[in-house]
Structures are given as structure tokens and as C-alpha cells.
Design an enzyme around this catalytic site. Structure first.
Site, short mmCIF file in Angstrom:
data_model
loop_
_atom_site.label_atom_id
_atom_site.label_comp_id
_atom_site.label_asym_id
_atom_site.label_seq_id
_atom_site.Cartn_x
_atom_site.Cartn_y
_atom_site.Cartn_z
N GLY A 558 0.84 -1.19 0.00
CA GLY A 558 0.00 0.00 0.00
C GLY A 558 0.87 1.23 0.00
N GLY A 563 4.83 7.89 0.60
CA GLY A 563 5.57 6.92 -0.19
C GLY A 563 4.83 5.60 -0.27
N LYS A 579 8.59 0.65 4.84
CA LYS A 579 8.01 1.91 4.36
C LYS A 579 9.13 2.72 3.70
CE LYS A 579 5.13 4.28 6.92
NZ LYS A 579 4.61 5.22 7.94
N ASP A 674 -3.30 11.59 13.50
CA ASP A 674 -3.89 11.08 12.25
C ASP A 674 -4.52 9.71 12.49
OD1 ASP A 674 -4.59 11.24 9.59
OD2 ASP A 674 -2.73 10.36 8.86
#
Length: 849
Positions: A558, A563, A579, A674
Site C-alpha cells: 500500500g 511513499g 516503508k 492522524d
């Protein structure tokens, strides 16, 4: 001759009848056992109270699940013992409320010879007959004497009967006054770990006799366990260990039991709709007795109080709808408060399903006992410490190392070392003593622990643990090195003593290596973080290692504005998620935020950062791989697994615990900024882990707010983000409330397309609070569940969510309060309609933020 054989056969039958054990006694009938009758272990017979509420017979405990089998001729042998006891007779869940022979189980080989009967001395007794019925072994009796007596001995001809009362009380009464006579003995005077209505908890001031609860050993062993609850001779109600040291996990002072404790109990029972009007607790204190008890005001209800294996007092109420027991009250509410609840060398975490974990390089002493609820044995070292005492026994030599344990409380019973005024001296003091297992150094005070370490707690409910209070656990050097290889994500700091020249030389070499590293890889601005993180348990990967682990970044999991994330496998077959941060400025900012926030913390509901790569513009973060992906996929994608209600509730509670830990239990408060379903990952058992700390803000403990740039995701943003004021952890609370609503409904709160006439009707938070006020929360639940959910939990989740999304941050609960509410330990009032939602209803042309 025929007459001779007939006489011989008759003599044999007479001899056999005189020597056949218990089977010749008549079986009991109804609720009473009278002289000349016997309750035989292998017959399956039982006493049943006249109202049918309670039964008494022999049984065997099984776990899990919590069940028992009333023995009969067809019951197979089992390694655990058999017991005589009383239980609730009308429900499918076997629940003993009293056990006679809790310290003397009956072996399977003794079953056919075991009876409950009225002995010739007038006592109720469990006896085991010998094969030839010459002797009987007394297992238990109301006289509490264990001996062997000739089977025909007659010491008392008193005619008595044992009656199982409608209250569950087993009473020994004269046969002449079964209906209204005073008991010669009663089970209510000898409670085990359970109290039902009418059982006393207290003391007789004249005789010194005590009515007390003693916990059982395990789920299949009702023997005397580790904790007791009672009123001491000084009038203090005490809950704590049964044996020294007597460290109270909960107590109530004398003089305050009548008004203080009784008022608290009445308030708790009246405030809970499940218990309001069902019970009446009472406290009696006169010249002869002092005790607590409670009565049931509804004869149809079933309840009991229990001193749990863990040392918690719990009140249970039978739910006819759920066909299970519900926990109404628990004291202490924090599982980890109880002394030594997890045993030596463990770390205890507080939550609705409390966990005990072994410390690093330790293993469970008895895994089977742990599974049965008995964790008092704790954990043992995988490798013995390397320590050799000198001839004068004042010093010792050792190659052992120390592992720091942060975000945890210090163990019980430290010993201060007055002449150790520096950390190096404190380390030396511990290493020079072979019995020393750990140390802590804080404000020039050196504390060491000798022997086992107890009561090391990691508090998920949010109590602050000061960063200075760090326990340094002593480990064998071999275990330390093996942990590095095994986990590939821990490089724990080693505590060692060196001479001054060697220390200086090592420091110079370290500085030179760091300068070379910085010049070679040009990793701007991150060098300081890397230095700190290498001491905090994170691996620095080479770029080529991650290229190989991800097969040249071939399997993309994903991505987002930061990024992409790729799946990979390390050399030890550990599956990872890499990541890769794109862009120079964004990659730098993301890298700094993630490693500084999540790098030094560990929690079961936070994704684990294994390591990083920082080579030039190549910045990568290596996380544990989460098998079941993101919560977002399971809620909103049509081809994903449908999460049942129990799993959704588990996920909601886990997210809350993780946020609570970030806000209140770390060295500095971390605001995630978030929180959304995309950033909630699920492991193989669908346990949630909060991920993506790229937008996190860190607040020092000396401050309550932080002024930061606008960040977050539309649809989950708290109103204060738009006003430009300094934020608090309450912005995460707001986002969590929005996520709760999406977990509830299985769809996004904000519709993808809306018109000025339809938006207010389709915005889910508006629907949620309207339905909550109308008492119709069931209609809010994801229709894919097809009505299979717990309505009480749905109502609870909806209330919590609507409180979390209040406009005024002061009206929102803290995450610690949210955790308690989700665990059923705290109730919330009906939330008001937030002003912003009210404005949406009044002005449907104004979309929500």
C-alpha cells in the site's frame, strides 16, 4: 446334599452383604440426607433444594471452558481430583459456590468407595471405605478431624440430618426440628472463595472465629490459593496475600465500614441498571459480631461474589439473555494492583483481559498452571547468571549485562545502596552481589533488588511512569546475545565497568565512526536520532539488505502521500513491512517524526518499529508485518472478511488502550494526529495496532498543549485544528470517536457524494446521535452483521463515540476514561448534540469538516 449347598449359599450371601461397602445404604431423596442414607460418589445422586435453585453432589472441575461433570458410573477417570460441593442447579454454566473437601480431593481410584453420610458420632462426613469394609478413611467432616476409625465404632447416637436449604446453605439439623431448628453446623460459616446472599464476611469478636474468602489455586483446583479477604481483629477490611508479606491490594479502615464502604456499595449497585433494586448490602457491628453480607431482593435473580484467583473481588450477575455471568463490580479495578499477581520475573499489563508476560530471557515456570489461571509460579531464567563470589564473599566477578525496562513500575521491596552515588557505582554494587537481579538509579539514589522481582507493571490505563524510574534487569551475557539474533530488533544497551583509559579510547573511536557514517551517507539532520535509537532497541539496516529482503521492492502492500510500503522477509524468516519514504523534504520530515515517536516505545497495540535505513536520500522504516492488513480494508472493501461484533469491540478497545498509552504512559506525551482506519493495522488474531506516526506531535510533561502545523485527514479532524489554537491529546480523542462510528456502521461517516438537500440526512454522526437519543442504536449497526451483536455494547460504543466528537475539547473524555468505559468499569451519561452537528441539521447546505 442339596440342603447343604442351599445353606452354604445363604451363608455366603450373608457374609457378602455384611462386607459390601456403601452400596447397601439407601440413597437420599430430595433436599435431605438422614441417618442410614448415603450419597455415593459413583451413583450420580444429588441433593436438590426445594426451590430447585441449588444442588449438592460430587463433581470434577474442568477448564477451559469452566465446566464440571457430576460423577456417574460412566464418568472416565481424570488426573484432577473429585470434590463434594454445592452449585447453581438451573443454569447451563457449572458454577460451584461451596466446596467441602477443597484441600483433600478424591482420587479416581477411590470413587466407588466414597460416600457422604451421617457418621455414627453425629457429624456429616465424607468417608472412603476399605475394600473389605473393615476400616474407613475420613476425608472430611463437620467435626474437621482426619483419622481412621473402625467402621462399626459408635460414639454418638444423635439423630441428625443434612438439609440443602433454598438459600444454598447446607445445614446439619436435628431430625426432630428440620423445618425451624438451629443448625448444629452450616456451610455458610465456612465460605470458600465464593459468597452468595446470606453468607457473612467478618469476625466473631467473642470467639475469634472469622468468616473469610480464600481464593482457589486454579480453574481446576479449588484448594487454598494465594489471597484472602476478611475483617481483621483491628476492624480493618483487608484484601491481600494469605501468607507474608501482607501487602494490601485494597483495604478499608475501621470506623468507616458502616457509612463509607456501605455507601459506596449502595451507590454502585443503584447506579447500574442491571443491579438497581436487586441487592441490599448490610453491615452488622455489635458486641459479638462484625460482618458484611448481602441479600437478594429478587428470588429469581442469580448472583455471587468471588475472590478471584488473581486476588480481585468480583460481583457476578447471571444474564438470562446471554446465558452467561456478567461481571458487575471488581475491586481493585486494576488487575495489576494485586501483590505478586503474575509471579516472579513478570510484567503485568492492566486491561479487560489482563496479561502477564515473562521478562526478557525468562520463560514460564509452569505453562500449564498459567493456562489454568495460576501464575504465582511466575517465570524462570533461561540461562543462569554468570557470577562467582570471592573467598571473603564481599565481592563477586561477573560477565552479566543489564537490560533497561522503561515505561514500567519498579519492583516491590528495593534495597538502597548508600555508598553508590553514581550509576557506575550502582552497577558495580549489583554485579558484585550474586543475589542481585536488578538495579535502578534515580537522583543519585541507587536501589538494588535481591532475589525475585515482583510487581513490575506496565499500566495500560494511563498512569504516568516517570522516565527516571528505569529498572535495569540483570541478564546472562549469553541470553543477551541470543535475544539480538532471535528477534533481530533489539540492540539493548549493556552496562559494564571499564578502566578510564579504555573508556576514553572507546569514546574517541565512536566519534570517528559517526563522523565517517555522516560523511558517507549524507543523512542530514538524523545523526542525533540514530545515536539515540541505537541505544533504544532499533536495528540500522543497510539499503542492500532491504533490497534483498523485499526482492527489489516487488510486493507493494500500500502507500500514501509519504511513499509506499513493501512486504519483505529477513534472513531469520521474520516477515516485515518496509516503508519507503519518497521525496527529500517529506521523506526527511516523515523519518524524523516516526523514529522519534514510535522508536523508543513498545506496546501491544502499537505497531513495532524493527529498524530503519538512512543512506543518502534513501530513508526507510522497517516495521513488523501485520497479516490482516488495515481496518480500513475490512470495513469498507466488499471483498474483505466481515468482522463480527466481538472482533469489532476488541479492536475498538485495543485502539483505545494504545492511544491511552501514548497520551499518558510514555516519557513524553505523544499525540498521533492522524487516527483513522487506514492507520489501524490488524495482526493474525485481528488485534489492532496503531501505525503511521509520521504526523505525530510530542508534548513535554511540563506542558499541556503544543502549537503545531495543521495536519491530519479530513473527516477525522477535531474543530480546534481549524481555529489554529495549540492542540492537546483531545484531537486524537475526536478522531477516535469518528473511527468508533465507522466500526459501528461498517461505512464511512462522510458520503462520497452529497447534495445540499441530502447531506444532513446521510452524514452518519448526525444519524448516530439522533438514534442514540431515540433509543434505537440497533439500527445503526452494520447490516452485514445481520443483527448478531450485543445491544448493550452497541449502546456503550455509541455513547462513547458521541462524547468523543463533542465540539468543546473539555467535554470529551480522556483516553483513560474511554478505556474504562469500554471495559464496563465506568458509565457515561447521555451526550448532548454537538453544535457543529446541530448546525448541519439546521443548514443542510453546509458540509462537515
Amino acid at each position: 446334599m442339596p440342603s447343604f449347598f442351599i445353606l452354604l449359599a445363604g451363608a455366603f450371601l450373608l457374609f457378602y452383604s455384611l462386607h459390601t461397602p456403601t452400596h447397601s445404604a439407601t440413597a437420599p431423596n430430595g433436599d435431605a440426607l438422614v441417618s442410614g442414607q448415603a450419597l455415593t460418589a459413583g451413583s450420580g445422586n444429588k441433593l436438590v433444594s426445594r426451590n430447585g435453585k441449588f444442588a449438592l453432589s460430587f463433581f470434577q472441575l474442568h477448564a477451559p471452558p469452566s465446566e464440571a461433570i457430576v460423577i456417574s458410573k460412566s464418568t472416565p477417570a481424570h488426573s484432577t481430583g473429585w470434590y463434594l460441593g454445592t452449585w447453581f442447579n438451573k443454569i447451563p454454566v457449572f458454577t460451584p459456590v461451596w466446596v467441602a473437601n477443597r484441600e483433600r480431593p478424591i482420587a479416581a481410584s477411590e470413587l466407588n468407595l466414597t460416600q457422604l453420610k451421617i457418621s455414627r458420632d453425629g457429624n456429616l462426613a465424607i468417608v472412603i471405605l476399605s475394600n473389605n469394609a473393615t476400616f474407613e478413611t475420613l476425608v472430611w467432616s463437620t467435626s474437621h478431624s482426619l483419622n481412621r476409625t473402625p467402621a462399626g465404632t459408635n460414639r454418638n447416637t444423635t439423630t441428625v440430618a443434612a438439609v440443602l436449604m433454598n438459600t444454598g446453605n447446607l445445614a446439619l439439623l436435628p431430625e426432630s426440628s428440620l423445618s425451624n431448628g438451629a443448625p448444629l453446623w452450616q456451610s455458610f460459616d465456612y465460605p470458600t472463595d465464593v459468597g452468595i446472599p446470606g453468607v457473612k464476611l467478618g469476625r466473631n469478636k467473642v470467639t475469634g472465629f472469622k468468616w473469610q474468602y480464600i481464593s482457589k489455586k486454579s480453574l481446576i483446583d479449588p484448594g487454598l490459593g494465594s489471597y484472602n479477604l476478611g475483617i481483621h481483629d483491628d476492624g480493618v477490611m483487608f484484601l491481600g496475600p494469605r501468607n507474608p508479606p501482607f501487602v494490601a491490594s485494597w483495604s478499608w479502615p475501621p470506623g468507616e465500614l458502616a457509612d463509607g464502604l456501605l455507601t459506596v456499595l449502595n451507590g454502585l449497585l443503584d447506579s447500574d441498571p442491571r443491579t438497581k433494586g436487586l441487592f441490599k448490602p448490610s453491615y452488622v457491628n455489635n458486641d459479638q459480631e462484625e460482618y458484611f453480607t448481602y441479600t437478594s431482593l429478587d428470588e429469581s435473580s442469580l448472583s455471587f461474589a468471588s475472590l478471584d484467583i488473581s486476588g480481585q473481588v468480583k460481583l457476578y450477575l447471571w444474564s438470562q439473555a446471554k446465558q452467561s455471568w456478567e461481571t458487575i463490580y471488581a475491586q481493585p479495578s486494576d488487575f495489576c494492583t494485586t501483590y505478586a499477581v503474575c509471579g516472579p520475573f513478570t510484567v503485568c499489563s492492566s486491561n479487560s483481559h489482563p496479561s502477564c508476560e515473562c521478562m526478557e530471557a525468562f520463560s514460564r515456570r509452569s505453562p500449564q498452571d498459567w493456562e489454568l489461571g495460576d501464575r504465582t509460579g511466575g517465570c524462570v531464567r533461561n540461562t543462569p547468571l554468570d557470577c562467582t563470589a570471592s573467598s571473603n564473599k564481599s565481592t563477586a566477578s561477573s560477565t552479566d549485562v543489564f537490560r533497561p525496562m522503561t515505561c514500567a513500575t519498579l519492583p516491590y521491596d528495593p534495597r538502597s545502596v548508600g555508598n553508590a552515588t553514581t550509576q557506575s557505582q550502582c552497577v558495580e554494587a549489583c554485579l558484585s552481589d550474586c543475589s542481585c537481579t536488578g538495579y535502578s538509579f534515580n537522583n543519585s539514589i541507587c536501589s538494588v533488588w535481591n532475589g525475585v522481582l515482583l510487581n513490575v507493571n506496565q499500566d495500560d490505563d494511563g498512569d504516568t511512569v516517570f522516565p527516571e524510574d528505569v529498572l535495569y534487569l540483570r541478564l546472562a551475557n549469553k541470553d543477551y546475545l541470543q535475544s539480538l539474533v532471535r528477534n533481530n530488533n533489539k540492540t539493548e544497551p549493556r552496562a559494564f565497568i571499564v578502566e578510564t583509559i579504555i573508556a576514553c579510547f572507546g569514546l574517541v573511536m565512536l566519534v570517528l565512526l559517526l563522523l565517517i557514517w555522516r560523511n558517507k551517507f549524507k543523512c542530514r539532520g538524523t545523526l542525533v536520532n540514530i545515536i539515540q535509537l541505537n541505544g533504544g532497541g532499533i536495528i540500522a539496516f543497510r539499503y542492500t539488505d532491504l533490497v534483498r529482503a523485499t526482492k527489489n521492492f516487488s510486493e507493494r502492500l500500500g502507500g500514501g502521500g509519504f511513499g509506499s510500503v513493501f512486504k519483505g522477509t529477513l534472513d531469520d524468516r521474520t516477515t516485515i513491512a518496509v516503508k519507503r519514504l519518497d521525496g527529500a523534504r517529506q521523506g526527511e520530515k516523515q523519518f524524523r517524526a516516526e523514529v522519534s515517536s514510535v522508536g523508543l516505545i513498545q506496546h501491544k497495540n502499537l505497531v513495532k518499529l524493527i529498524g530503519f535505513c538512512c543512506e543518502g536520500d534513501k530513508r526507510m522504516l522497517v516495521y513488523e508485518h501485520m497479516t490482516n492488513g488495515s481496518l480500513d480494508a475490512h470495513l469498507f472493501q466488499c471483498n474483505s472478511i466481515i468482522l463480527n461484533w466481538s472482533t469489532r469491540y476488541q479492536i475498538a478497545t485495543g485502539i483505545a488502550r494504545g492511544l491511552c498509552y501514548l497520551h499518558q504512559s510514555c516519557r513524553e506525551c505523544i499525540i498521533h494526529c492522524d487516527i483513522k482506519p487506514q492507520n489501524i493495522l490488524l495482526d493474525a488474531s485481528f488485534a489492532p495496532k496503531i501505525a503511521d506516526f509520521g504526523m505525530a506531535a510530542i508534548v513535554g510533561r511540563d506542558f499541556s498543549r503544543v502549537l503545531t502545523t495543521f495536519r491530519g485527514t479530513a473527516g477525522y479532524l477535531a474543530p480546534e485544528w481549524l481555529s489554529g489554537v495549540a492542540i492537546t491529546p483531545k484531537v486524537d480523542v475526536y478522531s477516535f470517536g469518528m473511527v468508533l462510528l465507522e466500526i459501528l456502521s461498517g461505512r464511512r461517516n462522510s458520503p462520497e457524494v452529497y447534495t445540499s438537500n441530502s447531506y444532513h440526512a446521510s452524514y452518519f454522526p448526525v444519524q448516530a446521535i439522533n438514534k442514540l437519543h431515540e433509543g434505537d442504536v440497533g439500527s445503526l449497526v452494520d447490516p452485514q452483521l445481520q443483527g448478531d451483536f450485543d445491544l448493550t455494547e452497541v449502546d456503550r460504543v455509541c455513547k462513547i463515540a458521541c462524547w468523543c466528537i463533542q465540539d468543546n475539547e473539555d467535554h470529551r473524555p480522556t483516553m483513560a476514561e474511554v478505556v474504562r468505559c469500554l471495559e464496563g468499569l465506568q458509565e457515561l451519561d447521555m451526550p448532548p448534540m454537538p453544535r457543529i452537528l446541530a448546525a448541519i441539521i439546521e443548514r443542510p447546505d453546509v458540509p462537515s469538516v
